[in-house]
Scaffold this active site. Structure first.
Site, mmCIF file in Angstrom:
data_model
loop_
_atom_site.group_PDB
_atom_site.id
_atom_site.type_symbol
_atom_site.label_atom_id
_atom_site.label_comp_id
_atom_site.label_asym_id
_atom_site.label_seq_id
_atom_site.Cartn_x
_atom_site.Cartn_y
_atom_site.Cartn_z
ATOM 1 C CG HIS A 8 50.221 49.833 21.200
ATOM 2 N ND1 HIS A 8 49.437 49.529 22.281
ATOM 3 C CD2 HIS A 8 49.774 51.030 20.745
ATOM 4 C CE1 HIS A 8 48.561 50.520 22.471
ATOM 5 N NE2 HIS A 8 48.746 51.432 21.558
ATOM 6 C CG ASP A 48 46.647 53.881 24.925
ATOM 7 O OD1 ASP A 48 47.452 53.447 24.095
ATOM 8 O OD2 ASP A 48 45.489 54.245 24.632
ATOM 9 N NE ARG A 50 43.588 59.170 18.877
ATOM 10 C CZ ARG A 50 44.306 58.991 19.974
ATOM 11 N NH1 ARG A 50 45.371 58.218 19.945
ATOM 12 N NH2 ARG A 50 43.976 59.584 21.078
ATOM 13 C CB SER A 52 48.814 59.401 20.936
ATOM 14 O OG SER A 52 49.860 58.954 21.739
#
Ligand code: MIC
Ligand code: SF4
Length: 643
Positions: free
Chosen positions: A65, A119, A379, A535
């Protein structure tokens, strides 16, 4: 009565509870994964538990990330995760090796095993027949320490696939179709099992696209059977020994069955700002597009990338469009290079980004002002791309390429004939970027490296019998964790620095929230239905905790977030009568009394002192959850228990 596949795996892993939908069960966890944005906190919590070595069969720490190093913060956190992994028996996947879910599928996923990951897209593993859940970092830390994972026993939905996907119609369109049918709330409380004759033609990465986006439905998890397709995938990864055939019993009973005929599906698109605002691509034909992003844990497999390369071959990206492509893993990227497909991608004018989450989490590649961005991601929440007024649409790789080439939303079936794409029988296996942990003996000498970005864990509060506090914020339905605790390149580096993060809490909804909550000292947040969807970031609970939020009252909650609130010691309560939501206003002073008894009976009365009214609130806590809330969060509870 026969069992569904998920019920079989649950039965094999059941530690406590009864498999009755709605009641709490706990499961033995075989594997865990973390990524770097949630990992630092998860390992700090793991360290706080004082366990020397992970007790799971396999735990992996991924760096995917926070790969933009514009200061020391991410680099320091990565060093911390690498050292803590080495010391405590965790495999470490280096930055650049790929997105956690893609790499886990390739290298570690095993049918029939349980996996939890910090996650929310961990259910990607369901594509290979794993029972995989997204969880808060603290739950992952507990599982690494050998503790069970607690969930509410879900009900079962079966999606029966018939027919065969037509060219240019893909697994992503199946995901979008089920979102259109069920909405972002439709999966709450369910496990979704995919089956029917139509699955035989879906490869493991295609199945993983579908289980990945089950998260957007709010489902507990999603799963495919483990069959010959699974075996072929594992064989290609050189892991045939991990194969085990798995299916539900023929007489398994489902709470709901949904039929989808693949032959009838069309290319679909989710409109801003929710993954369930789905229409056909055809209906938006001609809309001008500024940016196209291909990648993310949903659509970055070799299969996706080979199709993209074949469609781009010999063509050039429209001058008005900026196209980014992020392959999901080093395996995918190196195989694209080996077969020449990478050259086709580069020659088209695409920008090839590293194998990481990248634009999906706002780590670069934010669209221009009011820009239209088509993304193969999962998303499209408001502001998530990094540009507040951007309009983000979710599409398949095929639809993404069609837009990149034409400069407008285009039904990909208009591109002509789909070029033939051949998948290799075996994949290029190179685990040199996955570092194994130190041996038990050597682990003693491994020093854990902590940088100055690691700040203290917020102070928690044992539940009191009376709580009087003001409503610091009232929000509407479907509030996501991206609203509560935004991500993006500027904020993500501070995931181990809660005080710094707190400035941005709820900034998407109300920039003055953080200051107001801090001034109030203690406060309450009021929300609509499906509060906390999206999330798994526990920061969406830890940061409000730091700001003094002591309770959240909503019409309903998303699964992972409500667990995170309890783990943080924040009281989640629901309205007995959802209409009461309208009677409370921001700024009202609320008094909750009889909280300690009410947590047991399931009912707490609230007095809105500003309005002079009283409102019934509900809760359904288990004894364990009451223990956690009373102790002031899971960490305090775990310490209490181990005394
Ligand atoms: C996401 O897609 O929102 C993330 C970033 O992967 C999160 C985890 C996080 O916030 O770190 C998730 O899906 O859980
Ligand atoms: Fe990464 Fe995006 Fe997948 Fe989250 S959804 S794990 S940010 S690629």
């Amino acid at each position: 009565m026969g069992l569904t596949l998920a019920q079989k795996i649950i039965k094999e892993h059941l530690v406590s509870g009864e498999m009755i939908p709605g009641s709490e069960i706990s499961l033995r966890i075989d594997q865990t994964l973390t990524q770097d944005a949630t990992g630092t906190m998860a390992y700090l919590e793991f360290e706080a538990m004082g366990v020397d070595r992970v007790k799971t069969e396999r735990s992996v720490a991924y760096i995917d990330h926070n790969t933009l190093q514009s200061g020391f913060e991410n680099a320091d956190d990565h060093r911390y995760i690498q050292s803590v992994a080495k010391k405590h028996g965790i495999y470490f996947s280096r930055p650049g090796n790929g997105i956690c879910h893609q790499v886990h599928l390739e290298r570690f996923g095993i049918p029939g095993k349980t996996l939890i990951g910090s996650d929310s897209h961990t259910p990607t593993g369901g594509g290979i027949g794993m029972l995989a859940f997204g969880a808060g970092g603290m739950d992952v830390a507990v599982a690494m320490g050998g503790g069970a994972y607690f969930i509410t026993m879900p009900k079962m939905i079966k999606v029966n696939l018939t027919g065969k996907l037509r060219p240019f119609v893909t697994a992503k369109d199946v995901s979008l179709e089920i979102l259109r049918i069920l909405s972002v709330k439709g999966g709450v409380g369910y496990i979704i099992e995919w089956g029917g004759e139509g699955i035989a033609d879906l490869s493991v990465p295609e199945r993983a696209t579908i289980t990945n986006m089950g998260t957007e439905l709010g489902a507990t998890t999603s799963i495919f059977p483990s069959d010959e397709v699974t075996k072929a995938f594992l064989k290609a990864e050189g892991r045939e020994a991990d194969y085990r055939p798995l299916a539900s019993d023929p007489d398994a009973v489902y709470d709901r069955v949904i039929e989808i005929n693949l032959s009838e599906l069309k290319p679909m698109i989710a409109c801003p700002h929710s993954p369930d605002k789905v229409v056909t691509v055809e209906s938006l034909r001609g809309t001008k597009v500024d940016q196209v992003c291909i990648g993310s844990c949903t659509n970055s497999s070799l299969w996706d990338m080979l199709k993209v390369a074949a469609l781009l071959k010999g063509k050039t990206v429209d001058p008005g469009v900026s196209l980014s492509i992020s392959p999901g893993s080093r395996q995918v990227l190196s195989m694209l290079a080996d077969c020449g497909a990478l050259s086709d991608i580069l020659a088209s004018g695409a920008r090839v980004l590293e194998c990481a989450c990248g634009p999906c989490i706002g780590m670069g590649f934010s669209p221009n002002s009011a820009g239209v961005s088509l993304r193969t991601f999962n998303r499209n929440f408001e502001g998530r791309s990094g540009t507040k007024d951007a309009k983000v649409y979710l599409v398949s790789p095929e639809t993404a390429v069609a837009a990149a080439l034409t400069g407008e939303i285009t039904d990909p079936t208009l591109l002509g004939t789909m070029p033939a794409v051949a998948m290799p029988r075996s994949f290029r296996v190179d685990d040199s970027a996955i570092l194994p942990p130190a041996s038990l003996e050597d682990a003693k000498n491994v020093e854990v490296l902590r940088g100055p970005n690691i700040k203290e864990f917020p102070k928690s509060y044992p539940q009191t019998d009376v709580l009087t506090a003001q409503v610091a914020l009232k929000v509407g339905d479907n509030i996501t964790t991206d609203h509560i605790m935004p991500a993006g390149a500027k904020i993500l580096p501070y995931r181990s620095n809660i005080p710094y993060l707190s400035q941005f809490c709820f900034a998407v909804c109300d920039e003055s929230f953080s200051k107001r909550a801090k001034e109030l000292g203690q406060s309450i947040v009021v929300g609509g239905s499906n509060y906390g969807q999206g999330s798994s970031r526990e920061h969406a609970a830890l940061v409000p905790l730091y700001l003094g939020v002591r309770a959240v009252i909503a019409k309903s909650f998303a699964r992972i977030h409500v667990a995170n609130l309890i783990n943080a010691g924040i009281l989640p309560l629901t309205f007995a009568n959802p209409d009461d939501y309208d009677r409370i206003e921001q700024g009202d002073t609320l008094k909750l009394s009889g909280v300690l008894e009410g947590m047991k009976t399931g009912e707490i009365t609230l007095a809105d002192e500003s309005k002079g009214i009283s409102i019934r609130l509900l809760c359904a806590f288990t004894e364990r959850q009451i223990g956690i809330l009373k102790a002031g969060g899971l960490l305090a509870y775990t310490k209490e228990q181990s005394k």
